[in-house]
Write a protein that holds these residues in place. Structure first.
Motif, PDB file in Angstrom:
ATOM      1  N   GLY A 194       8.952  34.338  53.344  1.00 14.74           N
ATOM      2  CA  GLY A 194       8.690  33.502  52.190  1.00 14.74           C
ATOM      3  C   GLY A 194       9.920  33.175  51.349  1.00 14.74           C
ATOM      4  O   GLY A 194      11.068  33.408  51.739  1.00 14.74           O
ATOM      5  N   HIS A 213      13.735  27.465  44.419  1.00 17.46           N
ATOM      6  CA  HIS A 213      13.298  28.711  45.043  1.00 17.46           C
ATOM      7  C   HIS A 213      14.480  29.353  45.771  1.00 17.46           C
ATOM      8  O   HIS A 213      15.428  28.680  46.149  1.00 17.46           O
ATOM      9  CB  HIS A 213      12.177  28.461  46.060  1.00 17.46           C
ATOM     10  N   TYR A 238      17.737  28.648  53.726  1.00 17.34           N
ATOM     11  CA  TYR A 238      16.492  28.517  54.484  1.00 17.34           C
ATOM     12  C   TYR A 238      16.800  28.563  55.982  1.00 17.34           C
ATOM     13  O   TYR A 238      17.783  27.961  56.438  1.00 17.34           O
ATOM     14  CB  TYR A 238      15.781  27.197  54.149  1.00 17.34           C
ATOM     15  N   ASP A 273       7.302  29.453  54.012  1.00 14.53           N
ATOM     16  CA  ASP A 273       8.286  29.013  53.027  1.00 14.53           C
ATOM     17  C   ASP A 273       9.710  29.413  53.368  1.00 14.53           C
ATOM     18  O   ASP A 273      10.659  28.829  52.848  1.00 14.53           O
ATOM     19  CB  ASP A 273       7.934  29.579  51.648  1.00 14.53           C
ATOM     20  N   ASP A 280      10.765  26.314  54.967  1.00 12.93           N
ATOM     21  CA  ASP A 280      10.198  25.073  54.437  1.00 12.93           C
ATOM     22  C   ASP A 280      10.585  24.906  52.967  1.00 12.93           C
ATOM     23  O   ASP A 280       9.877  25.391  52.081  1.00 12.93           O
ATOM     24  CB  ASP A 280       8.673  25.093  54.586  1.00 12.93           C
ATOM     25  N   ARG A 283       5.894  23.845  50.925  1.00 15.26           N
ATOM     26  CA  ARG A 283       5.557  25.139  50.325  1.00 15.26           C
ATOM     27  C   ARG A 283       4.092  25.239  49.890  1.00 15.26           C
ATOM     28  O   ARG A 283       3.781  25.633  48.775  1.00 15.26           O
ATOM     29  CB  ARG A 283       6.478  25.443  49.134  1.00 15.26           C
ATOM     30  N   ALA A 316       1.922  26.688  55.419  1.00 21.64           N
ATOM     31  CA  ALA A 316       2.456  27.985  55.843  1.00 21.64           C
ATOM     32  C   ALA A 316       1.573  28.588  56.920  1.00 21.64           C
ATOM     33  O   ALA A 316       2.060  29.106  57.939  1.00 21.64           O
ATOM     34  CB  ALA A 316       2.564  28.929  54.644  1.00 21.64           C
TER      35      ALA A 316
END
Length: 315
Positions: free
Chosen positions: A116, A245, A263, A282, A285, A289, A294
């Motif tokens: 994640g 994020h 990522y 995630d 991605d 998200r 997912a």
């Protein structure tokens, strides 16, 4: 750290959010005997969401904890095993891959990474206490709950402008708070947000506090102009944080190909730069998200892992 490892697992899954648990369900049904390592947040980010209204199959909505508990029980039904500790180290240099969970070493022929991404927050004292009670990081997830209400969104990039425009479909007023005097978002997204009559902008401003009520949650925020130093209380029903994020990929740096933000790069589904290692959710991605995407990528990762094992001739 022990030098020897346990017997070889066919599939090891890191992460227990919708990507990891969906992967576990499919891997277990393929008789790949998966082991799922929970990670630091069992159930993933959905466990901090009180009501999920956009996951198919639940017309009345469902509590995030309940949804993840159902997924776990479904995975257990098919034989998935779980480890409660966190991963401390991985070695992907050769197969079988080695993963340390606490002090215990596990070997696996296929590895599914579903660790994640963690939202960047403002660092305010009560922001996590109010998460899901007026504080959100996902307009697509929670915008519906703010019909005809006033909301504040913090950020100035593409995500912030997309979220502001989306929130304007529901909220009576959207106020964008940005610490600079110009946006970082692409010109088309800036133009769309600035032309929306329901969106206002507060430049050179930061949120320094969140006001709340024990019963209703967020009631407002404290705003500070970074140039003048002036502060004011601003009434609102929701605070959306859109400052990015951080993918949970520190364990894999230097071993897997990643983009500039960390990522994991995938191709042809969920394949990574190392054959036998797959990434879902995630962690690979940075754009969508969502729980459902997912879960879909978790399914893809598990099926690709099973086919990889077939190609190896593993029973």
């Amino acid at each position: 750290m022990p030098q020897s490892c346990d017997s070889i697992l066919q599939t090891l899954i890191l992460g227990s959010g919708p990507a990891g648990l969906t992967a576990a369900i499919y891997a277990a049904r393929s008789r790949c005997c998966p082991l799922v390592v929970h990670g630091r947040q069992p159930g993933g980010q959905l466990t901090t969401t009180t009501v999920i209204d956009n996951f198919p199959g639940f017309p009345e909505g469902i509590d995030g904890n309940e949804l993840m508990d159902r997924m776990r029980r479904q995975a257990e039904r098919f034989g998935t095993q779980f480890a409660e500790e966190e991963v401390t180290r991985v070695d992907l240099k050769k197969t079988p891959f080695r993963v340390w969970v606490g002090d215990q070493c596990h070997q696996c022929r296929t590895l599914i990474i579903a660790t994640g991404a963690s939202p960047r927050m403002l660092g305010l004292e009560n922001e996590w206490d109010l998460y899901g009670r007026g504080v959100s990081v996902c307009a697509t997830c929670d915008g519906f709950f703010y019909k005809e209400k006033e909301v504040v969104i913090v950020g100035g990039g593409d995500t912030a402008m997309e979220e502001a425009s989306f929130l304007a479909r529901f909220a009576s007023r959207v106020t964008v708070v940005h610490r600079r005097d110009e946006l970082r978002a692409s010109p088309p997204l800036q133009k769309r947000a600035m032309e929306n009559k329901k969106i206002d902008f507060r430049w050179d401003t930061v949120v320094t506090a969140i006001h709340s009520d024990p019963q209703t949650g967020v009631t407002g925020v404290r705003l500070k102009n970074v140039k003048s130093g002036e502060e004011e209380d601003f009434s609102c029903h929701g605070l959306f944080v859109a400052i990015g994020h951080n993918p949970n990929t520190d364990l894999f740096k230097g071993q897997l190909h990643m983009d500039q933000d960390g990522y994991i790069l995938t191709h042809d589904g969920c394949r990574t730069s190392i054959p036998g290692v797959f990434a879902a959710g995630d962690v690979q991605d940075p754009n969508i998200r969502q729980a459902i995407t997912a879960a879909g990528s978790g399914c893809t990762a598990a099926m690709q892992a099973a086919r990889y094992l077939d190609d190896l001739g593993v029973e």
